[in-house]
Design a protein around this motif. Structure first.
Motif, PDB file in Angstrom:
ATOM      1  N   ILE A 209     -10.893  35.404 -13.080  1.00  0.00           N
ATOM      2  CA  ILE A 209     -12.228  35.757 -13.577  1.00  0.00           C
ATOM      3  C   ILE A 209     -12.153  36.458 -14.932  1.00  0.00           C
ATOM      4  O   ILE A 209     -12.963  36.219 -15.812  1.00  0.00           O
ATOM      5  N   THR A 210     -11.136  37.322 -15.085  1.00  0.00           N
ATOM      6  CA  THR A 210     -11.015  38.000 -16.384  1.00  0.00           C
ATOM      7  C   THR A 210     -10.712  36.994 -17.488  1.00  0.00           C
ATOM      8  O   THR A 210     -11.227  37.113 -18.598  1.00  0.00           O
ATOM      9  N   GLU A 211      -9.932  35.954 -17.155  1.00  0.00           N
ATOM     10  CA  GLU A 211      -9.631  34.920 -18.151  1.00  0.00           C
ATOM     11  C   GLU A 211     -10.913  34.196 -18.575  1.00  0.00           C
ATOM     12  O   GLU A 211     -11.162  33.987 -19.753  1.00  0.00           O
ATOM     13  N   LEU A 212     -11.743  33.871 -17.559  1.00  0.00           N
ATOM     14  CA  LEU A 212     -13.008  33.181 -17.848  1.00  0.00           C
ATOM     15  C   LEU A 212     -13.904  34.043 -18.736  1.00  0.00           C
ATOM     16  O   LEU A 212     -14.478  33.578 -19.718  1.00  0.00           O
ATOM     17  N   LEU A 213     -13.996  35.296 -18.368  1.00  0.00           N
ATOM     18  CA  LEU A 213     -14.865  36.190 -19.139  1.00  0.00           C
ATOM     19  C   LEU A 213     -14.375  36.374 -20.571  1.00  0.00           C
ATOM     20  O   LEU A 213     -15.182  36.406 -21.500  1.00  0.00           O
ATOM     21  N   LEU A 214     -13.081  36.499 -20.714  1.00  0.00           N
ATOM     22  CA  LEU A 214     -12.536  36.693 -22.070  1.00  0.00           C
ATOM     23  C   LEU A 214     -12.808  35.486 -22.962  1.00  0.00           C
ATOM     24  O   LEU A 214     -13.225  35.635 -24.106  1.00  0.00           O
ATOM     25  N   ARG A 219     -15.956  32.736 -27.187  1.00  0.00           N
ATOM     26  CA  ARG A 219     -16.531  31.484 -27.698  1.00  0.00           C
ATOM     27  C   ARG A 219     -18.072  31.483 -27.653  1.00  0.00           C
ATOM     28  O   ARG A 219     -18.724  30.943 -28.539  1.00  0.00           O
ATOM     29  N   PHE A 220     -18.605  32.100 -26.589  1.00  0.00           N
ATOM     30  CA  PHE A 220     -20.081  32.082 -26.436  1.00  0.00           C
ATOM     31  C   PHE A 220     -20.560  33.487 -26.120  1.00  0.00           C
ATOM     32  O   PHE A 220     -20.943  33.794 -24.971  1.00  0.00           O
TER      33      PHE A 220
END
Lengths: 301, 404
Positions: A209-214, A219-220
């Motif tokens: 999840i931290t990877e997704l958030l980062l 990017r967005f």
């Protein structure tokens, strides 16, 4: 009496009446050279003494006239200034409550290692660097954790406590964060984070999840700001399982479903859908499922 | 005790070479030789300085070498003295014992020695040494007169004097280089200091120092210096004789003298010869070694006979004198001990430099300069003893003055 020195010459007819002195004239070339050498040596010694005396005199005069520049530090020196520099939000007032420098009367008395260790034990602080800046200043550099999520934790008394989760998965109670900052952080739900005595959580569970958030934040950023809740209800530890899904609820899109891997591909698909929606002026997207690999399931209002 | 280290220099201005030694005296007892400087001499003839400028340059070269090799300069400088102008004479001081019980007290000894030492010299002469030769009490020789009973005390001194101007020339050369001469030592006494032990002095010993230009000798009898003298004959005379006899120049004569010394190690010299010019040019011819031998022997025989005559009746081979020692550069001349043996009718040996001296300095030409260092060491010892006595006296006088 026989033991007296035999070669006693006290008589006025002794050879010692021959006057021994340096003569002004030089009899030979070698003596002339020797004399020149001796005079040069004497001259250089005298010059050196004169130069040294002039130097001392000039220095004394300079110091007398510019005494304000020559503050000779006398120890013990009290700590007069403490400067904090931080990468985050911690305030001087809060830090002063944690470390009391006023107890030290002398700059040299301060145990920098002890203070560094004390500050680094505070959960919001990642690392600390402290140095003495003589004569009277202590400089403290603080590297704080950067929060990316909020987490509401129910303690044993069923009281809710707010925790923050940093980029590297550290769970901590935030201090000095403004409401603006906190409101931009999404909540995480559906995960039972068990905190140890040091408020450290199981980091492995949060990695995806931290990877997704980062990536999203980078990017967005507007999309990231619009995310309110990240749900782990359908997330399993075995990320290879097809059934593991991360559900994110937000303002722009009510519900977004992510697989716990291949985030770049999923975010590209998401971007294409959003762009399509804007270009075609479609109704608001209610739900978008990005877990179908090459396909995207979109539900409009 | 505070270390009393002194760097001293010993200078020997010879007719053929100038030798300077630099040494450190630690605590007045230990002598450590730090360096040596040598230079060929110019401007000295038979021990007398005839060209001040040339001699000055040579002395400068020798001192410069020694100071560079030792890496230091000397604080005190001691110098040897020789030459035909050196004279010696005895003088006696006779006093009546003053005390009513005829016991000799310190005051009597003092009066006798002062009387023996007070003798006016010619205005151009100066004393170099006063050497106590002994005491007589009522005509009988005694060693220590203090406390003895008698009526008349006699002190005898051997006085060594020098020509003031000749000595001043030597001193002024050093003064020009801003060195001060701390003491002057007669060459023969310096050589004796190095080569003869106290026991040998008591048993009777003769030391002959044959240099290039002159020969010094000193005779020790009963532990005291009985006679010393200078003869204006040296190794250069042998060279000159060879030159005249063989009609060759001095340089070639010196070469032949050296070649002869090398050959002389062989026992069979009968049929050996040396080439006159050495280059086999027209006129070059062989000279029988025996002929050279005769020329050298004639000169040395004459020299030793002069010394023997000067010593007179005080020299009795194997009676008054039990040892004759040859030293100086010319003592290296082949066959010299045999010639001396024939003249003095007793065994003659070459001087042996003591073992504590570095190997490079254990050669007869260094005996004088080493003797100067030993003299300086003795002088330093006396100096320290007298200073200690003075300081003890000072402490005592302070104690008394504070108790007043």
């Amino acid at each position: 009496m026989n033991r007296k020195p035999n070669f006693d010459l006290s008589n006025e007819n002794s050879w010692r009446r021959i006057e021994q002195k340096g003569f002004s004239h030089s009899i030979s070339e070698s003596v002339r050279i020797l004399k020149i050498k001796k005079r040069l040596k004497q001259g250089s010694i005298i010059s050196l003494i004169i130069i040294t005396l002039i130097g001392i005199g000039w220095s004394a005069n300079y110091i007398k006239n510019n005494h304000q520049y020559f503050n000779i530090i006398k120890f013990p020196q009290p700590v007069r200034h403490i400067s904090y520099r931080t990468t985050g939000v911690l305030s001087r007032e809060w830090l002063d409550t944690q470390v009391d420098f006023s107890q030290y009367e002398d700059m040299m008395e301060i145990n920098l290692v002890q203070i560094k260790s004390k500050l680094e034990k505070l959960d919001q602080i990642k690392s600390v660097s402290i140095k003495r800046n003589f004569p009277d200043e202590i400089q403290v550099y603080i590297n704080e954790l950067e929060p990316i999520m909020r987490y509401v934790y129910k303690n044993n008394n069923n009281v809710k406590e707010l925790y923050l989760i940093s980029m590297d998965g550290q769970v901590y109670k935030g201090h000095n964060y403004s409401k603006d900052i906190l409101n931009k952080l999404p909540f995480i739900k559906g995960v039972d984070i068990i905190l140890d005595g040091n408020n450290n959580a199981n980091i492995d569970e949060l990695n995806s999840i931290t990877e997704l958030l980062l990536i999203t934040k980078k990017r967005f950023p507007r999309l990231y700001d619009s995310w309110n809740v990240i749900s782990y209800n359908d997330f399993k530890l075995n990320i290879i399982s097809d059934n593991s899904v991360i559900v994110i609820k937000g303002d722009i899109i009510n519900e977004t479903l992510f697989m716990p891997y291949n985030f770049d591909l999923q975010l590209n698909n998401l971007a294409n859908v959003i762009q399509f929606s804007i270009n075609n002026n479609t109704p608001k997207i209610n739900r978008i499922d990005l877990t179908l690999n090459d396909r995207v399931n979109v539900k409009f209002d | 005790m505070k270390n009393q280290n002194k760097i001293i220099g010993a200078l020997d201005i010879g007719t053929s070479k100038i030798i300077v030694l630099i040494a450190e005296i630690s605590n007045g007892t230990d002598l450590n030789i730090l360096g040596m400087g040598e230079a060929s001499t110019h401007g000295v003839n038979k021990g007398d300085i005839v060209d001040m400028e040339a001699t000055s340059n040579c002395v400068y070269a020798a001192i410069n070498t020694v100071e560079k090799s030792a890496g230091t300069s000397f604080e005190k400088l001691y110098m040897s003295l020789t030459g035909g102008h050196i004279r010696g004479f005895y003088n006696k001081g006779i006093v009546g014992v003053s005390s009513p019980d005829n016991i000799i007290v310190e005051e009597d000894v003092k009066r006798a020695t002062e009387s023996a030492r007070v003798k006016e010299l010619r205005p151009d002469r100066v004393y170099i040494h006063h050497i106590l030769n002994g005491y007589k009490l009522d005509g009988k020789n005694i060693e220590f007169p203090l406390g003895k009973e008698g009526e008349q005390l006699e002190a005898s001194y051997l006085h060594i004097t020098s020509d003031e101007k000749k000595l001043a020339d030597q001193i002024h050369i050093l003064n020009w280089m801003h060195y001060t001469v701390d003491d002057v030592i007669l060459s023969s006494l310096a050589s004796g200091c190095t080569l003869v032990t106290e026991l040998e002095k008591i048993n009777g010993s003769l030391v002959i120092d044959i240099g290039a230009g002159i020969t010094d000798y000193v005779l020790y009898l009963n532990g005291k210096i009985a006679k010393t003298g200078v003869i204006k004959v040296g190794g250069n005379h042998i060279t000159s004789d060879l030159g005249m006899a063989l009609r060759i120049n001095t340089q070639r004569a010196e070469e032949i003298k050296c070649q002869y010394n090398k050959l002389a190690d062989d026992e069979n010299l009968e049929n050996r010869h040396l080439w006159l010019y050495g280059d086999r040019s027209i006129g070059d011819r062989p000279v029988q070694v025996n002929a050279i031998d005769q020329i050298i022997e004639a000169r040395l025989d004459e020299l030793f006979n002069i010394i023997k005559n000067e010593l007179g009746t005080s020299f009795k081979p194997n009676e008054t004198v039990t040892k004759i020692t040859l030293t100086g550069g010319t003592s290296r001349q082949a066959g010299i001990t045999n010639i001396a043996k024939n003249v003095f009718e007793m065994d003659v040996s070459l001087g042996e430099i003591p073992n504590w001296v570095q190997k490079e300095l254990r050669h007869p030409e260094y005996s004088t300069v080493l003797g100067i260092l030993l003299f300086a060491l003795k002088y330093q010892k006396n100096d320290i003893v007298s200073k200690k006595k003075k300081s003890r006296f000072k402490i005592l006088s302070r104690l008394f003055s504070s108790s007043k």
